[in-house]
Design a protein around this motif. Structure first.
Motif, mmCIF file in Angstrom:
data_model
loop_
_atom_site.group_PDB
_atom_site.id
_atom_site.type_symbol
_atom_site.label_atom_id
_atom_site.label_comp_id
_atom_site.label_asym_id
_atom_site.label_seq_id
_atom_site.Cartn_x
_atom_site.Cartn_y
_atom_site.Cartn_z
ATOM 1 N N LEU A 162 29.658 -79.767 34.077
ATOM 2 C CA LEU A 162 30.737 -80.652 32.983
ATOM 3 C C LEU A 162 29.705 -81.405 31.958
ATOM 4 O O LEU A 162 28.462 -81.757 32.082
ATOM 5 N N ASP A 163 30.308 -81.496 30.691
ATOM 6 C CA ASP A 163 29.835 -82.471 29.616
ATOM 7 C C ASP A 163 30.311 -83.863 30.101
ATOM 8 O O ASP A 163 31.141 -84.130 29.274
ATOM 9 N N ALA A 192 27.204 -78.364 26.047
ATOM 10 C CA ALA A 192 27.609 -77.134 25.657
ATOM 11 C C ALA A 192 27.452 -77.073 24.184
ATOM 12 O O ALA A 192 28.283 -77.936 23.552
ATOM 13 N N LEU A 193 27.142 -76.080 23.497
ATOM 14 C CA LEU A 193 26.982 -75.933 22.212
ATOM 15 C C LEU A 193 28.440 -75.781 21.741
ATOM 16 O O LEU A 193 29.139 -74.790 22.251
ATOM 17 N N ASN A 228 41.278 -81.516 30.631
ATOM 18 C CA ASN A 228 40.646 -80.697 31.103
ATOM 19 C C ASN A 228 40.390 -79.198 30.124
ATOM 20 O O ASN A 228 41.351 -78.866 29.722
ATOM 21 N N GLU A 229 39.481 -78.731 29.998
ATOM 22 C CA GLU A 229 39.322 -77.582 28.993
ATOM 23 C C GLU A 229 39.721 -77.873 27.736
ATOM 24 O O GLU A 229 40.262 -77.129 27.148
ATOM 25 N N LEU A 230 39.471 -79.140 27.305
ATOM 26 C CA LEU A 230 39.828 -79.666 26.009
ATOM 27 C C LEU A 230 39.383 -78.956 24.865
ATOM 28 O O LEU A 230 38.137 -78.393 24.934
ATOM 29 N N ALA A 231 39.982 -78.379 23.927
ATOM 30 C CA ALA A 231 39.584 -77.470 22.824
ATOM 31 C C ALA A 231 38.886 -76.255 23.393
ATOM 32 O O ALA A 231 38.215 -75.442 22.881
ATOM 33 N N GLY A 232 39.460 -75.636 24.750
ATOM 34 C CA GLY A 232 38.780 -74.606 25.142
ATOM 35 C C GLY A 232 37.476 -74.428 25.598
ATOM 36 O O GLY A 232 37.212 -73.504 26.273
ATOM 37 N N SER A 233 36.771 -75.435 25.637
ATOM 38 C CA SER A 233 35.754 -75.790 26.523
ATOM 39 C C SER A 233 35.665 -75.964 27.863
ATOM 40 O O SER A 233 35.917 -76.953 28.183
ATOM 41 N N GLU A 234 34.995 -74.990 28.670
ATOM 42 C CA GLU A 234 35.174 -75.196 29.841
ATOM 43 C C GLU A 234 34.174 -76.529 30.627
ATOM 44 O O GLU A 234 34.244 -76.770 31.565
#
Lengths: 441, 354
Positions: free
Chosen positions: A131-132, A146-147, A183-189
């Protein structure tokens, strides 16, 4: 590739082939169907009954493991309440110990994830990783994420409204529901707002030691109300920890319900209604997929080859050795039909092992030997941690001996997966194709 | 495993050579080895030789950034072209990440390059050999030449980054040369795809099966490489920075290079590829595969803009989704119908998680 001798195929295998779970069957199993025409129907039924008993016991195992995960999560909940009531080094330590204890049954539950959609579709909210962590709380200045993740530095603890790309999201009230929706906001896992690892980060903080010794060092004062609060926004951090822990407990309650016997409309009922071969395939697929793609691949090979502590499973707490060990234990549990409960008692019953042994004693013996070997190799990681060298140190670029320990564990898991496939073939389940998560070994 | 003596191998070779006309699988595995596999491995090795030379030349001031980038792009394209051919030494040695590290979800490339150079400002080849796979390959080389935070046209930056650039070039040259060597020679990989039985394959059909598995696995990989930036696994939200080779904007040209090789395996250099193994009564399947290849190739060629631009508007995303569907059809045709028609079990490690 060792070939399956047709003669070795037992009547059980034939029965399972006939029962047929889906249209994936390949030539191997259709060949096995031929002699079935002459097989006494009574025997086939008896074998279907034996296989059904194994599947039923598998559901019992799931119930026991998720039940223990729930009770240990409730213990964590109490420890978190105690921490929030009186934040100091002792209560923080106790909460961390409760988190580590709660991981023991949960990691053994992951073997049920692959093959059972009810678990697989549910587990992200509990165990998504890596996770970020900057989404959740403060992070060090050299924090890498994550970029292209617009939520990577949103810091929910510090903000009642967070900016994610173009969008503003209201997080004034921190509830389990709000957090789960992030969770997975803006598609980022990498945006993981809930579950074990979010709680882990809240209890330990970032591990800033890289591949050097030491875990996260969050002070208990991060949870102090008013004067003495460190890290800022302690009230919101407290609310976050409480909400995330409560959500974990309610999620686990829901999963326990799915495995209760004699409930007409839960997952277990649908599993038990289907032909036994369907259940056996799920069991073996779960064992193989956790063994190969997930544990050997995503959780060990990626961090090892990339020397990446970012890809370590329990990275804030340095509990990764236990996470891996109990993942392995879960695979073993399903095969042997055994589970050592938290109260110390042993749950055991009809096993895959006995079915395989009846079809081909050698295949059963090989898989058991491989399970022993992989457990020993995973135990070596636990032993290393006990001596002060944790998983994040083992994967350091200049630690050849440490890397070797991890490599041996991976090799044992890969070998074991081959034997799982063989065992499956002996039960007439061809083309098992455990999920490799795109790793080749 | 290695019981066969050279004499036995030689005898076997003689025997096989004697029985013409060749069995179809034998013909195909021979044709593909000589006509597709070996040439691709040779070309890749040659591109890496030029890459190593380019790093030296660029760092000595004899080549400009534009030229260095061009040579890098060639090496990367050769690597992309190799994707459907990852069988044997490269695949088994777990070496592909040393050539290219992807997916790189957390920007490990930038992080590890910077921390490596901080620890070892006077980086040597031995330092790189001991370092993480993340900094050894094309992804790190691409970071050095293309990342917007760096500018290697600047002399001071060249001084800092050139030891790494040179070491990566050399590492790729050495690695690819070693792999090529393992393909060549009497007991090399190529020979094992051509003469049977050998320590690897009992018969030609097993070799063809292995080639098909590598191809199908690569086709699946193409879906992943397109699907990831397209947001197929992330609630439909595009993730342009999760694309392979996003820094050099070569995601789509990489796809095209890989797809072209897959089609070469299908057709063969002289109509002697996998297609030639289908009987007359399987002609309909062969035609559908021809069309599927043509459709994916045509859609890819029709994309006029770079990936990040296509991802930015709906029309572009529609085009990319259509390409994804086309690749999916191509992959499924191979996995389900072609494998079955050829009697090949793809099975284990087929990367089909669906």
């Amino acid at each position: 590739m060792p070939r399956t001798s047709l003669a070795a195929a037992s009547l059980l295998a034939v029965a399972i082939s006939l029962a047929g779970c889906d249209d994936k069957k390949e030539s191997a199993s259709s060949q096995a169907v031929a002699p079935a025409a002459t097989a006494p129907a009574a025997t086939a039924q008896a074998d279907e009954a034996a296989a059904k008993a194994v599947v039923r016991h598998y559901a019992d195992l799931a119930l026991a493991v998720f039940g223990d995960a729930l009770s240990s999560a409730k213990a964590l909940q109490q420890a978190v309440d105690a921490l929030l009531a009186k934040p100091d080094a002792d209560t923080l330590q106790a909460a961390r110990a409760a988190w580590i204890a709660a991981r023991v049954p949960y990691m053994q539950s992951e073997v049920f994830r692959f093959g059972n959609p009810v678990v697989d579709e549910w587990e992200g909210q509990l165990n998504a990783w890596p996770l970020d962590e900057g989404l959740i709380d403060y992070v060090a200045t050299d924090y890498q994420h994550a970029l292209g993740n617009p939520g990577a530095s949103a810091n929910i603890v510090a903000n009642s409204e967070i900016q994610v790309g173009e969008e503003k999201v209201d997080v004034a009230s921190i509830t389990g529901e709000t957090l789960a929706s992030l969770n997975e906001l803006a598609g980022s896992e990498a945006n993981v707002a809930t579950g074990y690892h979010a709680i882990e980060f809240l209890l330990w903080g970032q591990d800033l030691n890289g591949t050097a010794p030491g875990a996260g060092q969050r002070p208990a004062s991060d949870y102090v109300v008013g004067e003495g609060c460190s890290g800022g926004h302690c009230e919101r951090r407290r609310a976050y920890l409480k909400a995330a822990t409560d959500l974990l407990v309610s999620d686990l309650e829901q999963m326990v319900g799915q495995w209760q016997p004699q409930v007409a409309d839960n997952y277990r009922a649908s599993l038990e209604r289907k032909p036994a071969a369907n259940g056996l395939r799920k069991m073996l697929f779960g064992m193989g997929s956790l063994s190969l793609g997930e544990l050997a691949g995503e959780r060990m090979k990626v961090p090892l080859e990339a020397n990446s502590t970012e890809d370590e499973q329990d990275c804030f707490s340095d509990n990764t050795h236990n996470a891996h060990f109990y993942n392995g234990k879960g695979i073993r549990n399903v095969y042997l039909g055994e589970y050592r409960k938290l109260d110390g008692s042993l749950l055991s019953g009809p096993s895959l092992s006995s079915l395989v042994a009846r079809a081909d004693a050698q295949a059963d013996a090989s898989l058991k030997a491989d399970l022993d070997a992989s457990e020993a190799r995973l135990q070596a990681l636990v032993d290393s941690a006990a001596k002060g060298q944790h998983f994040d140190q083992l994967i350091a670029a200049d630690n050849a001996a440490g890397q070797q320990l991890v490599r041996e564990a991976i090799a044992a898991l890969v070998k074991q997966t081959g034997s799982i496939e063989q065992a499956a073939a002996r039960l007439g389940i061809g083309d098992l194709s455990p999920d490799s998560a795109d790793h080749s070994f | 495993m290695f019981r066969s003596t050279p004499l036995l191998l030689a005898l076997t070779g003689l025997l096989l050579g004697a029985c013409t006309p060749k069995e179809p699988n034998l013909q195909t595995s021979n044709a593909l080895t000589d006509g597709v596999l070996l040439p691709a491995y040779s070309t890749w090795t040659e591109a890496d030789r030029q890459l190593a030379a380019s790093a030296l030349s660029f760092c000595a001031g004899n080549e400009d950034l534009q030229q260095a980038r061009q040579i890098f792009l060639t090496a990367q394209a050769r690597w992309a072209a190799l994707q459907p051919l990852l069988l044997g030494p490269l695949a088994e040695g777990n070496l592909t990440w040393q050539v290219q590290f992807w997916p790189d979800k957390k920007n490990l490339v930038a992080r590890q390059v910077e921390s490596l150079l901080q620890q070892k400002p006077e980086l040597t080849q031995a330092d790189l050999d001991q370092a993480s796979v993340v900094v050894k390959g094309l992804s790190a080389y691409e970071y050095l030449l293309f990342d917007k935070s760096l500018d290697l046209a600047d002399a001071a930056q060249r001084q800092r980054y050139c030891p790494l650039l040179i070491a990566i070039g050399k590492h790729q040259q050495t690695l690819s040369a070693e792999i090529l060597q393992q393909w060549q020679g009497e007991a090399g990989m190529a020979a094992q795809l051509k003469k049977f039985p050998n320590s690897r394959y009992a018969e030609a059909k097993e070799a063809v099966a292995e080639i098909l598995r590598a191809e199908v696995s690569a086709l699946d990989g193409l879906k992943k490489k397109l699907g990831t930036p397209l947001g197929r696994q992330s609630k439909g939200v595009p993730q342009p920075l999760q694309a392979e080779s996003w820094r050099s904007q070569s995601t789509l040209s990489n796809l095209a290079a890989s797809l072209a090789t897959a089609e070469r395996l299908w057709l063969g250099g002289k109509q002697d590829g996998i297609r030639s193994l289908l009987d007359a009564d399987q002609a309909e399947l062969a035609q559908r595969l021809d069309q599927a290849f043509g459709d994916s190739r045509g859609q890819l060629a029709a994309l006029q803009r770079p990936l990040d631009e296509l991802l930015a508007d709906k029309a572009g995303r529609d085009q990319l989704n259509a390409l994804y569907d086309s690749l999916d059809r191509l992959h499924r045709l191979h996995e389900r119908e072609l494998a079955k028609a050829l009697g090949i079990q793809l099975g284990f490690n087929a990367h089909d998680g669906d």
